[in-house]
Structures are given as structure tokens and as C-alpha cells.
Design a protein around this motif. Sequence first.
Motif, mmCIF file in Angstrom:
data_model
loop_
_atom_site.group_PDB
_atom_site.id
_atom_site.type_symbol
_atom_site.label_atom_id
_atom_site.label_comp_id
_atom_site.label_asym_id
_atom_site.label_seq_id
_atom_site.Cartn_x
_atom_site.Cartn_y
_atom_site.Cartn_z
ATOM 1 N N LEU A 267 0.913 -1.156 -0.101
ATOM 2 C CA LEU A 267 -0.060 -0.021 0.212
ATOM 3 C C LEU A 267 0.924 1.287 -0.092
ATOM 4 C CD1 LEU A 267 -2.687 1.088 0.308
ATOM 5 C CD2 LEU A 267 -2.537 1.080 2.480
ATOM 6 N N ALA A 268 0.766 2.012 -0.844
ATOM 7 C CA ALA A 268 1.378 3.258 -1.137
ATOM 8 C C ALA A 268 0.979 4.407 -0.408
ATOM 9 C CB ALA A 268 1.448 3.678 -2.484
ATOM 10 N N ASP A 269 2.010 5.080 0.434
ATOM 11 C CA ASP A 269 1.840 6.161 1.113
ATOM 12 C C ASP A 269 0.973 7.283 0.493
ATOM 13 O OD1 ASP A 269 3.188 5.437 3.222
ATOM 14 O OD2 ASP A 269 5.152 6.366 2.626
ATOM 15 N N SER A 270 1.145 7.461 -1.046
ATOM 16 C CA SER A 270 0.544 8.378 -1.699
ATOM 17 C C SER A 270 -1.097 8.162 -1.793
ATOM 18 C CB SER A 270 0.893 8.477 -3.232
ATOM 19 O OG SER A 270 0.895 7.256 -3.939
ATOM 20 N N LYS A 271 -1.530 6.741 -1.714
ATOM 21 C CA LYS A 271 -2.791 6.675 -1.628
ATOM 22 C C LYS A 271 -3.397 6.909 -0.238
ATOM 23 C CE LYS A 271 -6.225 2.702 -2.113
ATOM 24 N NZ LYS A 271 -6.273 1.411 -2.464
ATOM 25 N N LEU A 272 -2.751 6.767 1.013
ATOM 26 C CA LEU A 272 -3.118 7.288 2.217
ATOM 27 C C LEU A 272 -3.337 8.546 2.179
ATOM 28 C CD1 LEU A 272 -1.128 4.878 4.536
ATOM 29 C CD2 LEU A 272 -3.394 4.651 3.989
ATOM 30 N N LYS A 273 -2.363 9.218 1.720
ATOM 31 C CA LYS A 273 -2.470 10.763 1.713
ATOM 32 C C LYS A 273 -3.527 11.355 0.562
ATOM 33 C CE LYS A 273 2.134 11.797 2.970
ATOM 34 N NZ LYS A 273 3.493 12.589 2.688
ATOM 35 N N CYS A 274 -3.801 10.579 -0.361
ATOM 36 C CA CYS A 274 -5.128 11.152 -1.225
ATOM 37 C C CYS A 274 -6.443 10.880 -0.457
ATOM 38 C CB CYS A 274 -4.888 10.146 -2.536
ATOM 39 S SG CYS A 274 -6.240 10.871 -3.748
ATOM 40 N N LEU A 275 -6.517 9.839 0.010
ATOM 41 C CA LEU A 275 -7.719 9.520 0.882
ATOM 42 C C LEU A 275 -7.613 10.605 2.111
ATOM 43 C CD1 LEU A 275 -10.211 8.094 1.914
ATOM 44 C CD2 LEU A 275 -8.860 6.529 3.440
ATOM 45 N N LEU A 276 -6.605 11.158 2.868
ATOM 46 C CA LEU A 276 -6.813 11.951 4.033
ATOM 47 C C LEU A 276 -7.227 13.373 3.288
ATOM 48 C CD1 LEU A 276 -6.463 12.889 7.127
ATOM 49 C CD2 LEU A 276 -3.852 12.866 6.690
ATOM 50 N N THR A 277 -6.542 13.698 2.032
ATOM 51 C CA THR A 277 -6.775 14.984 1.567
ATOM 52 C C THR A 277 -8.539 14.984 1.292
ATOM 53 O OG1 THR A 277 -4.623 14.975 0.696
ATOM 54 C CG2 THR A 277 -6.146 16.409 -0.440
ATOM 55 N N GLU A 278 -8.755 14.021 0.962
ATOM 56 C CA GLU A 278 -10.445 14.178 0.411
ATOM 57 C C GLU A 278 -11.087 14.223 1.626
ATOM 58 O OE1 GLU A 278 -11.091 10.677 -1.776
ATOM 59 O OE2 GLU A 278 -10.167 11.456 -3.525
ATOM 60 N N CYS A 279 -10.828 13.678 2.717
ATOM 61 C CA CYS A 279 -11.583 13.534 4.089
ATOM 62 C C CYS A 279 -11.620 15.164 4.524
ATOM 63 C CB CYS A 279 -10.779 12.613 5.143
ATOM 64 S SG CYS A 279 -11.340 10.861 4.686
ATOM 65 N N LEU A 280 -10.319 15.640 4.716
ATOM 66 C CA LEU A 280 -10.221 17.175 5.179
ATOM 67 C C LEU A 280 -10.581 18.115 4.231
ATOM 68 C CD1 LEU A 280 -6.483 16.791 6.582
ATOM 69 C CD2 LEU A 280 -8.813 16.390 7.856
ATOM 70 N N GLN A 281 -10.678 17.977 3.097
ATOM 71 C CA GLN A 281 -11.285 19.076 2.316
ATOM 72 C C GLN A 281 -12.840 18.845 2.386
ATOM 73 O OE1 GLN A 281 -9.571 18.082 -1.473
ATOM 74 N NE2 GLN A 281 -7.893 19.423 -1.478
ATOM 75 N N GLY A 282 -13.436 17.664 2.483
ATOM 76 C CA GLY A 282 -14.797 17.598 2.585
ATOM 77 C C GLY A 282 -15.256 18.146 3.993
ATOM 78 N N LEU A 283 -14.304 17.971 4.910
ATOM 79 C CA LEU A 283 -14.756 18.460 6.376
ATOM 80 C C LEU A 283 -14.779 19.942 6.271
ATOM 81 C CD1 LEU A 283 -15.135 18.000 9.336
ATOM 82 C CD2 LEU A 283 -12.542 18.030 9.580
ATOM 83 N N LEU A 284 -13.698 20.351 5.704
ATOM 84 C CA LEU A 284 -13.308 22.059 6.048
ATOM 85 C C LEU A 284 -14.126 22.735 5.148
ATOM 86 C CD1 LEU A 284 -9.670 22.129 7.105
ATOM 87 C CD2 LEU A 284 -11.543 22.271 8.473
ATOM 88 N N ALA A 285 -14.643 22.224 3.996
ATOM 89 C CA ALA A 285 -15.119 23.112 2.805
ATOM 90 C C ALA A 285 -16.418 23.909 3.437
ATOM 91 C CB ALA A 285 -15.682 22.329 1.466
ATOM 92 N N PRO A 286 -17.508 23.282 4.148
ATOM 93 C CA PRO A 286 -18.449 24.003 4.653
ATOM 94 C C PRO A 286 -18.125 24.957 5.715
ATOM 95 C CG PRO A 286 -18.634 21.509 5.048
ATOM 96 C CD PRO A 286 -17.495 21.764 4.198
#
Length: 333
Positions: A267-286
Motif C-alpha cells: 500500500l503506497a503512502d500516496s494512496k493514504l495521503k490522497c484519502l486523507l486529503t479528500e476527507c479533510l477537504q470535505g470536512l473543512l469546505a462547509p
Amino acid sequence: MSQKILTGDRPTGSLHLGHYVGSLTQRVALQDTSSQTILIADMQGLTDNGHTPAKVSGNILNVLADYLAVGIDPERTVICLQSGLPALAELTMYYANLVTVSRLQRNPTVKAEIAGKQFGASIPAGFLSYPISQAADITAFRADLVPVGDDQLPMIELTNEVVRKVNQVAGSEVLVECRPLLSKVSRLPGVDGKAKMSKSLGNAITLGSDDAEIERAVKKMYTDPNHLRIEDPGSVEGNVVFTYLDAFCPDEALVTRLKEDYQRGGLADSKLKCLLTECLQGLLAPIRTRRARFLSDPAGLMAILRTGTEKARAETEETARKVKAAFGLDFFS
């Protein structure tokens, strides 16, 4: 609503994800079950910013907008400004005569912060004694429950020492002891892997961060330095990305599977970071959108702060009156 709760923040910058996961969500829930006051501690913000006061005054409305954006309702939670409550400074002066310098110097939280800020021998007196100011804040509102991180437990201990000393002087229960309410999530590390996310250390993701800022911050996060190839087994312990996924990814089962895959290898670190980025962007946008809306109306924010401070003034002045009497100084009452 039998519980009285006091919590707050120093307005030295916008609030960040460490505040969000550590206390802000907790405060939103508590306003439905308790009598809650949130104090914007601008005077305490000056204890290490006395020569740069604009860092404090310029962030008061930012912090208030952060509160409102995450769901703090000024109709259910009193939001007030420390400098607008003179009784807090008066109580700090009384309490300072009951706490020794050596007691303040032994406080592990203060010792750690002094070392981190590298004051050396040039420690501002206000910084050394800010635990006394915190005791004044808590007792002024007769708070019996104080949401804190585990690093703030020594502050609660000192507050209760002050309560007992004042009550001993008065010969009656003038003040009430408090107890801590720890958050369910432990202290969030900074994006650089340091023990604590902090505005002053520059390792924080603020609630107003845009998508690009979030992506850049996540890319910098430490994973496992020994996970050099995708097929290598990786470590979850101390892995900042997994710490954040535990805190912010709503799919716990997915995070568990990812941990297992990572530890096996493949499992690549980049895949984990991509998932985390999506989670944080979804949380903070509103949150970011609501925050910008509140900040576009500074007069409205000031009205909220003025109303909350006026509500808090009578309560804090009553406590100061009782403590003043305990010391026999109520000549003009």
C-alpha cells in the motif's frame, strides 16, 4: 442544565484541526446539555505577545467566526471577551497572593511551554503566572466542568488549590472546585510529526484552509520513514497520516483495512495521503464557507461578542465581590 462549563481559547491565530477534534465538536454537543460559556482569552494571549499585541487583537473576530462556523450557537452558549470582564483581572490579583513563584515554576505545562518558547531568563511575568489567570476565569463563572486536553490537567489542579485556599481564608465555600472533561481524541500531532499541532510552530491546518493548502499540508506529513517501497511492510504506530485518518475518516472499517494492508506491504503512502486529503477537504469546505460569511459581517460579530460579554459581566462581578469580602476588602459594598 445543572453542569456549568467554561472553556475558551487564546486568539493568537485562527483555530485549527487540533482544536476541532480536541474540543470544538465537544463544545457543540455540550451546549445542548449544559450551561456553557466560551471565553476568548485575549489578555492571556498577551502573555507572550505583549510586544506584538496586534497578533491578539487582530484575531479575536477570526476565532469568533471559527466558533460560529463549526456550530457554536450564541443563543445557547455565552461567548465573551476576557478583557471586557474586569472582575477576572481583579480575581487574578487576589489569587496571586496565594500562589508561590516556586509552585508556578513546578507546573509541568508551564515548564514545557517555557522551554518550547525558549524564553531563557526573559520569561514575561504574565506568562509565568497565566495559570493564576486561568484559575480566575474558571472560578469567576463557578464552573464545575472544564473541557481540557491532558496537558492542561496541571491547570485544573492549581485552580482547585486556589479554591481551597480562598475558602479557607473565607471560612466558607465561596468558590467551587472543578473537574476536567477530557476529549475522546488525544492531542493531534502537527503535520510535521511534532507532538502538538500549534499555530506558533507553523505545523497546523487551520479551519479556514483552502483545498490547495490542505493538499500541501498532507503531502508534507510523515508516514513511516522505513516504508521505502510500496511492497515494504509499513508501521502504523507514529504514522501521522493514520493518526489523522483515525480522527477524521468517517469509515472506520476502511481505515482498519488500510492499516492491515499497510502493515503487510503493498500500500503506497500516496494512496493514504490522497484519502486523507479528500476527507479533510470535505470536512473543512462547509466550515470555510460559513466562516467567510461570518467574517464578512464584522459588526454582527462584534454585536454577538458584546451581548455575551454583558451577560457574563454580572456573574463574574458577583464572584469577585464574594472573594473581595473574603479578604475583608469590601469597604464600599
